[in-house]
Every structure is written in C-alpha cells, then in structure tokens.
Design a protein around this motif. Structure first.
Motif, PDB file in Angstrom:
ATOM      1  N   ASP A 117      -0.099  10.329  -6.933  1.00  0.00           N
ATOM      2  CA  ASP A 117      -0.792   9.842  -5.735  1.00  0.00           C
ATOM      3  C   ASP A 117      -1.675   8.638  -6.028  1.00  0.00           C
ATOM      4  O   ASP A 117      -1.907   7.801  -5.151  1.00  0.00           O
ATOM      5  CB  ASP A 117      -1.584  10.954  -5.052  1.00  0.00           C
ATOM      6  CG  ASP A 117      -2.612  11.616  -5.956  1.00  0.00           C
ATOM      7  OD1 ASP A 117      -2.644  11.319  -7.166  1.00  0.00           O
ATOM      8  OD2 ASP A 117      -3.384  12.441  -5.445  1.00  0.00           O
ATOM      9  N   VAL A 118      -2.143   8.499  -7.268  1.00  0.00           N
ATOM     10  CA  VAL A 118      -2.886   7.286  -7.639  1.00  0.00           C
ATOM     11  C   VAL A 118      -1.930   6.088  -7.656  1.00  0.00           C
ATOM     12  O   VAL A 118      -2.283   4.989  -7.208  1.00  0.00           O
ATOM     13  CB  VAL A 118      -3.584   7.459  -9.001  1.00  0.00           C
ATOM     14  CG1 VAL A 118      -4.154   6.126  -9.498  1.00  0.00           C
ATOM     15  CG2 VAL A 118      -4.704   8.490  -8.892  1.00  0.00           C
ATOM     16  N   ASP A 120       0.722   5.800  -5.808  1.00  0.00           N
ATOM     17  CA  ASP A 120       0.949   5.500  -4.383  1.00  0.00           C
ATOM     18  C   ASP A 120      -0.201   4.695  -3.802  1.00  0.00           C
ATOM     19  O   ASP A 120       0.011   3.714  -3.075  1.00  0.00           O
ATOM     20  CB  ASP A 120       1.121   6.802  -3.594  1.00  0.00           C
ATOM     21  CG  ASP A 120       2.523   7.381  -3.718  1.00  0.00           C
ATOM     22  OD1 ASP A 120       3.485   6.590  -3.737  1.00  0.00           O
ATOM     23  OD2 ASP A 120       2.644   8.615  -3.784  1.00  0.00           O
ATOM     24  N   ARG A 121      -1.425   5.098  -4.094  1.00  0.00           N
ATOM     25  CA  ARG A 121      -2.589   4.381  -3.547  1.00  0.00           C
ATOM     26  C   ARG A 121      -2.663   2.958  -4.090  1.00  0.00           C
ATOM     27  O   ARG A 121      -3.045   2.028  -3.375  1.00  0.00           O
ATOM     28  CB  ARG A 121      -3.878   5.152  -3.856  1.00  0.00           C
ATOM     29  CG  ARG A 121      -4.015   6.460  -3.102  1.00  0.00           C
ATOM     30  CD  ARG A 121      -5.434   6.978  -3.088  1.00  0.00           C
ATOM     31  NE  ARG A 121      -5.905   7.445  -4.375  1.00  0.00           N
ATOM     32  CZ  ARG A 121      -5.766   8.687  -4.817  1.00  0.00           C
ATOM     33  NH1 ARG A 121      -5.125   9.591  -4.082  1.00  0.00           N
ATOM     34  NH2 ARG A 121      -6.261   9.052  -5.987  1.00  0.00           N
ATOM     35  N   GLU A 124      -0.070   0.851  -2.103  1.00  0.00           N
ATOM     36  CA  GLU A 124      -0.505   0.584  -0.727  1.00  0.00           C
ATOM     37  C   GLU A 124      -1.677  -0.390  -0.686  1.00  0.00           C
ATOM     38  O   GLU A 124      -1.743  -1.259   0.193  1.00  0.00           O
ATOM     39  CB  GLU A 124      -0.882   1.899  -0.033  1.00  0.00           C
ATOM     40  CG  GLU A 124       0.303   2.813   0.233  1.00  0.00           C
ATOM     41  CD  GLU A 124       1.389   2.118   1.038  1.00  0.00           C
ATOM     42  OE1 GLU A 124       1.050   1.423   2.024  1.00  0.00           O
ATOM     43  OE2 GLU A 124       2.572   2.249   0.676  1.00  0.00           O
ATOM     44  N   ALA A 125      -2.601  -0.265  -1.647  1.00  0.00           N
ATOM     45  CA  ALA A 125      -3.761  -1.161  -1.666  1.00  0.00           C
ATOM     46  C   ALA A 125      -3.336  -2.596  -1.941  1.00  0.00           C
ATOM     47  O   ALA A 125      -3.838  -3.538  -1.323  1.00  0.00           O
ATOM     48  CB  ALA A 125      -4.761  -0.689  -2.718  1.00  0.00           C
ATOM     49  N   LYS A 128      -1.788  -4.189   1.064  1.00  0.00           N
ATOM     50  CA  LYS A 128      -2.757  -4.479   2.109  1.00  0.00           C
ATOM     51  C   LYS A 128      -3.664  -5.654   1.767  1.00  0.00           C
ATOM     52  O   LYS A 128      -3.937  -6.519   2.615  1.00  0.00           O
ATOM     53  CB  LYS A 128      -3.605  -3.231   2.376  1.00  0.00           C
ATOM     54  CG  LYS A 128      -4.606  -3.382   3.510  1.00  0.00           C
ATOM     55  CD  LYS A 128      -5.351  -2.072   3.743  1.00  0.00           C
ATOM     56  CE  LYS A 128      -6.358  -2.216   4.886  1.00  0.00           C
ATOM     57  NZ  LYS A 128      -7.085  -0.932   5.113  1.00  0.00           N
ATOM     58  N   PRO A 134      -8.344   0.956  -9.129  1.00  0.00           N
ATOM     59  CA  PRO A 134      -8.844   2.313  -8.872  1.00  0.00           C
ATOM     60  C   PRO A 134     -10.221   2.503  -9.496  1.00  0.00           C
ATOM     61  O   PRO A 134     -10.471   2.052 -10.624  1.00  0.00           O
ATOM     62  CB  PRO A 134      -7.800   3.200  -9.557  1.00  0.00           C
ATOM     63  CG  PRO A 134      -7.255   2.355 -10.658  1.00  0.00           C
ATOM     64  CD  PRO A 134      -7.333   0.924 -10.200  1.00  0.00           C
ATOM     65  N   PHE A 205      -9.841   1.271  -4.612  1.00  0.00           N
ATOM     66  CA  PHE A 205      -9.324   2.492  -4.009  1.00  0.00           C
ATOM     67  C   PHE A 205      -9.657   3.655  -4.925  1.00  0.00           C
ATOM     68  O   PHE A 205     -10.057   3.454  -6.089  1.00  0.00           O
ATOM     69  CB  PHE A 205      -7.811   2.394  -3.770  1.00  0.00           C
ATOM     70  CG  PHE A 205      -6.979   2.182  -5.003  1.00  0.00           C
ATOM     71  CD1 PHE A 205      -6.454   3.252  -5.714  1.00  0.00           C
ATOM     72  CD2 PHE A 205      -6.725   0.891  -5.480  1.00  0.00           C
ATOM     73  CE1 PHE A 205      -5.689   3.051  -6.849  1.00  0.00           C
ATOM     74  CE2 PHE A 205      -5.948   0.681  -6.610  1.00  0.00           C
ATOM     75  CZ  PHE A 205      -5.431   1.767  -7.302  1.00  0.00           C
ATOM     76  N   ASP A 208      -8.860   8.814 -10.016  1.00  0.00           N
ATOM     77  CA  ASP A 208      -8.778  10.263 -10.193  1.00  0.00           C
ATOM     78  C   ASP A 208      -9.430  10.633 -11.517  1.00  0.00           C
ATOM     79  O   ASP A 208      -9.109  10.035 -12.544  1.00  0.00           O
ATOM     80  CB  ASP A 208      -7.313  10.705 -10.182  1.00  0.00           C
ATOM     81  CG  ASP A 208      -7.155  12.214 -10.047  1.00  0.00           C
ATOM     82  OD1 ASP A 208      -7.783  12.953 -10.833  1.00  0.00           O
ATOM     83  OD2 ASP A 208      -6.401  12.654  -9.168  1.00  0.00           O
TER      84      ASP A 208
END
Length: 391
Positions: A117-118, A120-121, A124-125, A128, A134, A205, A208
């Motif tokens: 999921d990191v 994925d983030r 997406e970041a 955008k 992170p 973003f 974790d």
C-alpha cells in the motif's frame, strides 16, 4: 496506461551495519533466510502496477545480485553504481532512458519491508503532484546539539522522518539529477532534496512504521526477530542417501568436485550429500522424496547437477512462505577426505539455499573399516534440515 518503473539502489557498502570481516554488504546479508535485497526486489516484482525494475549494484556484487534476484520477474539488467548515491541514481535513470516510464520510484535496498500500500500511495502521489516522498511523524523531542551541549529545540509538529520509495515523474527527476551533477552537488541525502533543489514542489504522503531501514547491527537483530515471529511453525526433517563407487576420477559432494580415483554411480551426478539434504527438506515439508520429484526413469535428469534438485527443494519451502533455518550433514567415508573441502561445500550449499555458511554443518567420519563404506565400496550421507513456516 502509465508505465511505472523502479530503481533500487544497492551499490553501497553499508559499513555501519557491522558484520564479520569479509562478510557481504548489508543488502546481501540474510534475514529470515533470504538476502535483504531479495526481499526488497520481491516487494516490487510482485506488485501488479510495476512494469520494470533496475537495480544499481557495486561492480563486485554481480554474483550476489544474481543469487538475490533469482526467480524474480520484471528485472532489467542491473547497472553499476557510482561513487555517490546521486551518481548511482543517475545511472539507474539513464538505464530507463529507452523506455521512458511516466513514473519512477526510487527505493533503498536496505528497506526490505516496504508494504504494497505504500507503493500504491507513492504511485498515486507522483501522478497527482509529480514529486512525492513518504513520511512519518516524529515522536521524540528533537534538539540541535553542538558537541556535548544542547541547543535549540525544534518544533516536532513540523518535522517528519523521510522514507523510500520516493516517486517522481521520470522526466522531472532526471532533469533534477542532471542539474545537480552539472553544479557539482553530490551532497543530497535523498532524491526529494534533489528535486527541491531545482524548484520542484515535493509533496508528502503517509509512510509506514514497518518500512524500516536496516542500518545498524541492532536493526538486523530486530529484523530477524520480526521474520521469525511470523514463522512460528518449526519443523525438522531427515534424509539418507548412498551410492556405490565405480571407476572414475572424481566425486561430487555438496556441489563440489573432489579429485578421487573413483566416482559415484547414479542417474544424476550421484551427490549423496545433496540428495540426502533434499530428502531432509522434503521430509520437513511432508512433500515426498527426491525420487518422487526427480525419478531416475526420467532421462532429463541423467547426469544432472544435484544443486538443481536442492534449488527445487528450497523453492518448495519458499512457495509455502517459509525459510530454511539451518541444515546439518554427516558423511560416512573412508576416502576421499571431506575436511579439506568442508568450507567450499558450506559455501556452495549456503549459496543455493540462500543461507549463511555458518548455518550449514558438514561433518565426516570413517566406518573404522566396517561395512561397505569401510571396504571403500561407496559413500553415504545423513542430513537434517530445520525449516520455519507460517501457521
């Protein structure tokens, strides 16, 4: 559909991580029975949105890289790193020049626990904002110190610790690294700082806490404990093999060719050490025996190197989400002598299984002239393997 590439930076020496003299750099040290780099690469190789991975390595580490990357997909040919981390990243970016991905993620090999999921983030970041890193909140009080004196206390509400993977539009971060190189700036500690230097806005973003970086010996101890906690099912298996002597000029034991006035007779290379070890691993898994997986009636295995059988046994453990903790082999032999070849056998078996040589026991004994071994009619070996599996 946008293309997502990853650069894994693995060219450093990692001197702060400790280790014994002559031990490999930290990215090739094992945790949970596998090299750190293997776990880092696997996190991206298994991610469905990643299309290509280029690893930046030290020129002396090609064999170690080959072992760490074995069986993983999406990897392009590794490139040799430079004198600084920035130079290594530039070489990784240059390796992607032909494919020109839309987004590139840059990750430190010493972060083997990066969650999907990191990733994925990060993707997406970057889509955008074009540049993103992170971060985690800072929980400790942070003070500026000079020598033994404490100075200003910083506002931790504004502070964040920065992780990888950091994500960028490929064209933008390539331009940022090019400009920094032209200015002779090689002092940036991460790629977000390189991007900021040319005026790019770098968003943040959520990282974790599990995505830790392995830097010190204590980090490796905690990482090993973490891996073992996830593999509580401890199993032991045993194996035995025997082959007779026939005329020849060498025997193969533990994957090592040993000069001798005879050879061992068998359908493959008749390596009693590796055959016994395979059966020990299969036994721990409850997964048949070497004959059921590699029947002597199948001609494709005639003369085959037994290291291929051992690699298969290793992969059966990996497929169950497990690890090989240690193995131990006893060889019964009047001749040839095993002692002079012990270290080579430990090294070979360790390389195939992805474990340190000190997790491979090799012992030998004669039969005091008794039995077929004592009469020098053949050799036999007994092996034990301990594995750990998830429940």
């Amino acid at each position: 559909m946008s293309t997502i590439a990853v650069i894994v930076v693995a060219a450093g020496r990692g001197t702060r991580a400790g280790g014994t003299p002559g031990s490999p750099a930290k990215q090739y040290r094992t945790i949970g029975g596998r090299p750190v780099l293997a776990r880092s690469l696997e996190a991206f190789s298994s991610h469905p949105r990643v299309s290509a991975i280029v690893t930046v390595i030290h020129p002396d580490d090609r064999d170690l890289y080959a072992l760490s990357s074995e069986g993983l997909g999406k990897l392009v040919d590794p490139v040799t790193g430079g004198a600084t981390r920035q130079e290594s990243v530039r070489k990784g970016l240059a390796a992607l020049e032909a494919s020109k991905p839309e987004i590139v993620l840059i990750h430190d090999a010493a972060r083997p626990f990066v969650p999907a999921d990191v990733i994925d983030r990060a993707i997406e970041a970057a889509k955008k904002t074009g540049a993103a890193v992170p971060v985690l909140p800072v929980s400790d009080t942070i003070a500026v110190c000079e020598g033994d004196s404490r100075g200003e206390t910083l506002d931790r509400a504004k502070l964040r610790s920065v992780q990888t993977p950091q994500s960028f539009r490929y064209a933008d971060i390539t331009a940022a690294h090019k400009k920094a190189a032209e200015e002779g700036r090689e002092d940036f500690t991460d790629d977000g700082a390189v991007a900021s230097h040319i005026g790019l806005t770098v968003s943040v973003f959520a990282g974790d806490p599990a995505n830790t970086k392995l830097t010190t010996p204590e980090d490796f101890t905690r990482a090993e404990e973490r891996m073992l906690a996830n593999l509580p099912d401890i199993r032991t298996g045993t194996g035995f093999d025997v082959h007779e002597f026939v005329p020849g000029d060498h025997v193969t034991l533990g994957g090592v060719k040993i000069p001798h006035d005879k050879k061992l007779s068998g359908h493959s290379d008749a390596d009693v050490v590796l055959h016994a070890l395979c059966d020990a691993i299969f036994g721990a898994l409850g997964d048949g025996d070497i004959g059921s997986h590699f029947p002597p009636s199948d001609m494709q295995w005639k003369g085959a190197e037994s290291s291929k059988f051992l690699a298969f046994a290793r992969d059966r453990v990996k497929a169950r989400g497990g690890m090989i903790a240690n193995v131990d082999i006893s060889v019964m032999s009047e001749a040839p002598k095993i002692g002079p070849h012990r270290e080579a056998m430990q090294k070979k078996i360790g390389e195939v299984l992805g474990i340190a040589p000190d997790r491979v026991g090799i012992k030998a004994t004669t039969m005091e002239g008794l039995g077929f071994v004592g009469r020098r009619e053949g050799l036999c070996a007994i092996a034990t393997a301990t594995i750990r599996l998830p429940l």
